[in-house]
Write an enzyme that holds these catalytic residues in place. Structure first.
Site, mmCIF file in Angstrom:
data_model
loop_
_atom_site.group_PDB
_atom_site.id
_atom_site.type_symbol
_atom_site.label_atom_id
_atom_site.label_comp_id
_atom_site.label_asym_id
_atom_site.label_seq_id
_atom_site.Cartn_x
_atom_site.Cartn_y
_atom_site.Cartn_z
ATOM 1 N N ASP A 295 -0.187 5.314 0.546
ATOM 2 C CA ASP A 295 0.154 5.959 2.104
ATOM 3 C C ASP A 295 -0.144 5.554 3.792
ATOM 4 O O ASP A 295 -0.596 4.622 3.759
ATOM 5 C CB ASP A 295 -1.511 6.963 1.635
ATOM 6 C CG ASP A 295 -1.641 7.537 0.340
ATOM 7 O OD1 ASP A 295 -0.176 7.527 -0.541
ATOM 8 O OD2 ASP A 295 -2.435 7.688 0.203
ATOM 9 N N ASP B 18 0.593 -0.944 -0.188
ATOM 10 C CA ASP B 18 -0.067 0.330 -0.300
ATOM 11 C C ASP B 18 1.298 1.121 -0.053
ATOM 12 O O ASP B 18 2.236 0.976 -0.148
ATOM 13 C CB ASP B 18 -1.293 -0.083 1.526
ATOM 14 C CG ASP B 18 -1.817 1.161 1.168
ATOM 15 O OD1 ASP B 18 -2.413 1.868 0.384
ATOM 16 O OD2 ASP B 18 -1.903 1.348 2.820
#
Length: 277
Positions: free
Chosen positions: A20, A18
């Site tokens: 952020d 992922d």
């Protein structure tokens, strides 16, 4: 080196990240709010709201229902925006805004996975136009990200072509495994959000990174390792020998990120009335 990566030669494997709060310390979309304001895409009030939303994002995150409402809102709000203008804004500011907030620990992990012969794949709900050049900065091999529909006039139609979120991320991981020959039982995945549990549970080596409260509970229950990344560092300072890609190569960056930034303007107002899960 974190010493968390085993060295395997065959079969092919990958590490899915992922973006952020997992690879970078902030929201990749919210970080551009000032630049979008200066470019005339959002007003001063929206800048203030995105600043608030950045704080909320760092403190907690959004649940499934909030993310779905965000998608609906961004689809309506971005309709008619000129994509080329957005791309130019992001291309001009990407290095200054994103490079300094990459976690040193994440960069080290990416190096370890590459050294082990493993592909690195960024899987993000943010727009492909921003995620792809960030992936290039990081040396990622592939990117999976949200894509917005662009009309013949070069503007957003208001539709989302592909939404990389929740179970969709897990589906993308499985599709890549099928097409690239990855052995998912020997693959790795990293995320901060409980919405990414489907992606994490699809691999043999899941890791919770700076997890929200829901993911921390899930990781404890499933005995998944929990990592804490806390040292943002500029790649230019960390690895001065690495040649940064030219700004012209970054002109692919922006439409989806601009739309997602607009969505967070709405999300900030919702969070005032919705307790953090």
């Amino acid at each position: 080196m974190l010493g968390l990566v085993e060295n395997h030669s065959l079969p092919r494997t990958a590490a899915f990240f992922d973006l952020d709060k997992t690879v970078i310390a902030k929201s990749s979309t919210l970080t551009f709010s000032k630049s979008f304001y200066q470019g005339g895409l959002i007003n001063r009030r929206a800048v203030l709201r995105t600043a608030y939303a950045q704080f909320v994002f760092l403190a907690g995150g959004a649940d499934h229902d909030q993310m779905e409402r965000m998608r609906e809102y961004l689809s309506a709000l971005c309709k008619g925006w000129n994509v080329q203008q957005v791309k130019e804004i992001v291309a001009e500011t990407l290095h200054d805004l994103i490079d300094p907030i990459i976690y040193d620990e994440a960069a080290s992990l990416i190096e370890e996975h590459h050294a082990a012969g493993r592909d690195v794949v960024i899987v993000s709900t943010s727009g492909a136009e921003v995620v792809e050049p960030i992936g290039e900065l990081l040396g990622a091999d592939r990117v999976v990200a949200t894509r917005m529909v662009v009309g013949d006039d070069g503007c957003f139609t208001g539709d989302v072509e592909y939404y990389a979120y929740g179970p969709t991320k897990a589906e993308a991981v499985k599709e890549l495994a099928a097409s690239e020959g990855y052995d998912l039982a020997r693959c790795y995945a990293y995320s901060d959000s409980a919405t990414d549990v489907p992606m994490l549970e699809s691999v043999g080596h899941p890791f919770a990174v700076n997890p929200d409260r829901a993911l921390r509970r899930e990781a404890t229950t499933r005995q998944w390792p929990v990592l804490v990344f806390s040292k943002p560092v500029s790649l230019k300072q960390r690895l001065p020998a690495i040649k940064m890609p030219p700004r012209s190569a970054l002109l692919v960056a922006a439409a989806g990120a601009a739309a997602a930034t607009a969505a967070v303007v709405w999300y900030a107002s919702r969070r005032r009335d919705t307790p953090v899960a």
